[in-house]
Design an enzyme around this catalytic site. Structure first.
Site, short mmCIF file in Angstrom:
data_model
loop_
_atom_site.label_atom_id
_atom_site.label_comp_id
_atom_site.label_asym_id
_atom_site.label_seq_id
_atom_site.Cartn_x
_atom_site.Cartn_y
_atom_site.Cartn_z
N GLY A 12 0.78 -1.16 0.06
CA GLY A 12 0.04 -0.12 -0.19
C GLY A 12 0.72 1.32 -0.11
N ASN A 14 1.51 3.06 -2.60
CA ASN A 14 0.93 3.88 -3.44
C ASN A 14 -0.05 4.54 -2.81
OD1 ASN A 14 2.09 4.17 -6.37
ND2 ASN A 14 2.37 2.04 -5.83
N ARG A 66 -15.12 -18.18 -9.46
CA ARG A 66 -14.69 -16.67 -9.67
C ARG A 66 -15.77 -15.78 -10.21
NH1 ARG A 66 -9.99 -13.71 -9.95
NH2 ARG A 66 -9.08 -15.55 -8.92
N HIS A 110 1.52 1.13 -13.56
CA HIS A 110 2.24 0.23 -13.64
C HIS A 110 3.64 0.39 -13.60
CE1 HIS A 110 3.28 -3.81 -15.79
NE2 HIS A 110 4.18 -2.94 -16.53
N ASP A 151 -2.81 -3.60 -19.06
CA ASP A 151 -1.84 -2.88 -19.39
C ASP A 151 -1.97 -2.08 -20.67
OD1 ASP A 151 0.39 -4.65 -17.46
OD2 ASP A 151 -0.95 -3.39 -16.67
N GLN A 179 10.58 7.75 -7.13
CA GLN A 179 10.75 8.74 -8.23
C GLN A 179 9.59 8.88 -9.17
OE1 GLN A 179 14.49 8.81 -9.99
NE2 GLN A 179 15.93 8.47 -7.94
C1 GRF Z 1 3.77 -1.19 -7.17
O1 GRF Z 1 5.27 -1.47 -7.74
C2 GRF Z 1 2.87 -0.82 -8.35
O2 GRF Z 1 3.49 -0.32 -9.42
C3 GRF Z 1 2.49 -2.35 -8.77
O3 GRF Z 1 2.36 -2.92 -7.53
C4 GRF Z 1 3.18 -2.44 -6.64
C5 GRF Z 1 2.23 -1.83 -5.32
O4 GRF Z 1 3.09 -1.65 -4.50
N1 GRF Z 1 1.51 -2.10 -9.61
P1 GRF Z 1 2.21 -1.05 -3.15
O5 GRF Z 1 1.44 -1.95 -2.79
O6 GRF Z 1 1.48 0.22 -3.55
O7 GRF Z 1 3.46 -0.49 -2.06
#
Ligand code: GRF
Length: 207
Positions: A12, A14, A66, A110, A151, A179
């Site tokens: 998490g 992000n 599913r 991504h 993607d 970054q």
């Molecule tokens: C990140 O590297 C993102 O690019 C990819 O999965 C990872 C998630 O990381 N889609 P986090 O859970 O946000 O730390």
């Protein structure tokens, strides 16, 4: 106020960048209305809890098929009444019905410069392992709308990151997160929240 639901599977970081962005004003006109994970042990759920954000786990393991899982997942998302869905490291295949219902209202981060190192099988560390194996000098991250492909949706933002001598996949992954990912995902949300992103065919226009 843009209502966003964030979907997660792992650490998490992000999600944390989005939470911090809303708090510090980098992301305007936006409210995180909920966090959904397929993984009850995802640390991302703890981050949501610590920030008073409603969270829930919808796991494929809890359903016989599913198809039933897909229905329950879409029900849970709809229940939050989001304007935008943000896939932040969500590792479950998105049900086709959800892609249709949230067309151009669902984005994904991504960890590569699409169209490099993306598509089936390219996720997490595998992306960075492939980049190092190919010997590229520049990597990065991409925020894009989600369509039926993997993607393949219209690209919103990208940011490049230098590969350094001796990088391991883990070191490179962290640099791309710090970054690129943690900068362009909040920025993309802010642009969308302020009506500055239009989709034209398979591309976007940022006003
Ligand atoms: C990140 O590297 C993102 O690019 C990819 O999965 C990872 C998630 O990381 N889609 P986090 O859970 O946000 O730390």
């Amino acid at each position: 106020m843009l209502r966003i639901a964030v979907m997660v599977s792992g650490g998490g970081t992000n999600l944390q960048a989005i939470i911090d962005g809303v708090k510090d004003g980098t992301i305007t006109n936006t409210e995180i209305v909920g966090v959904i994970s397929n993984n009850r042990n995802a640390y991302a759920l703890k981050r949501a809890e610590e920030n008073g954000i409603p969270s829930l786990c919808v796991s494929p393991k809890d359903y016989e098929t599913r198809e039933i899982f897909n229905e329950k997942l879409l029900e849970a998302v709809d229940g939050l009444q989001p304007d935008l869905i943000v896939l932040a490291g969500f590792l479950v295949v998105i049900p086709p019905a959800m892609i249709q219902r949230y067309r151009n209202r669902m984005i994904n981060i991504h960890p590569s410069l699409i169209p490099s190192f993306c598509g089936k099988g390219y996720y997490g560390l595998k992306v960075h392992e492939a980049a190092l194996a190919r010997g590229v000098k520049v990597v990065g991250a991409t925020v894009h709308f989600v369509d039926e492909g993997t993607d393949t949706g219209p690209i919103i933002l990208q940011k490049a990151v230098e590969v350094e001598q001796g990088d391991t996949p883990e070191v490179l992954q962290r640099r791309v997160m710090e970054q690129a990912e943690w900068k362009i995902l909040p920025r993309a949300i802010d642009l969308i929240a302020n009506g500055r992103v239009r989709v034209e065919g398979n591309k976007t226009v940022i006003d």
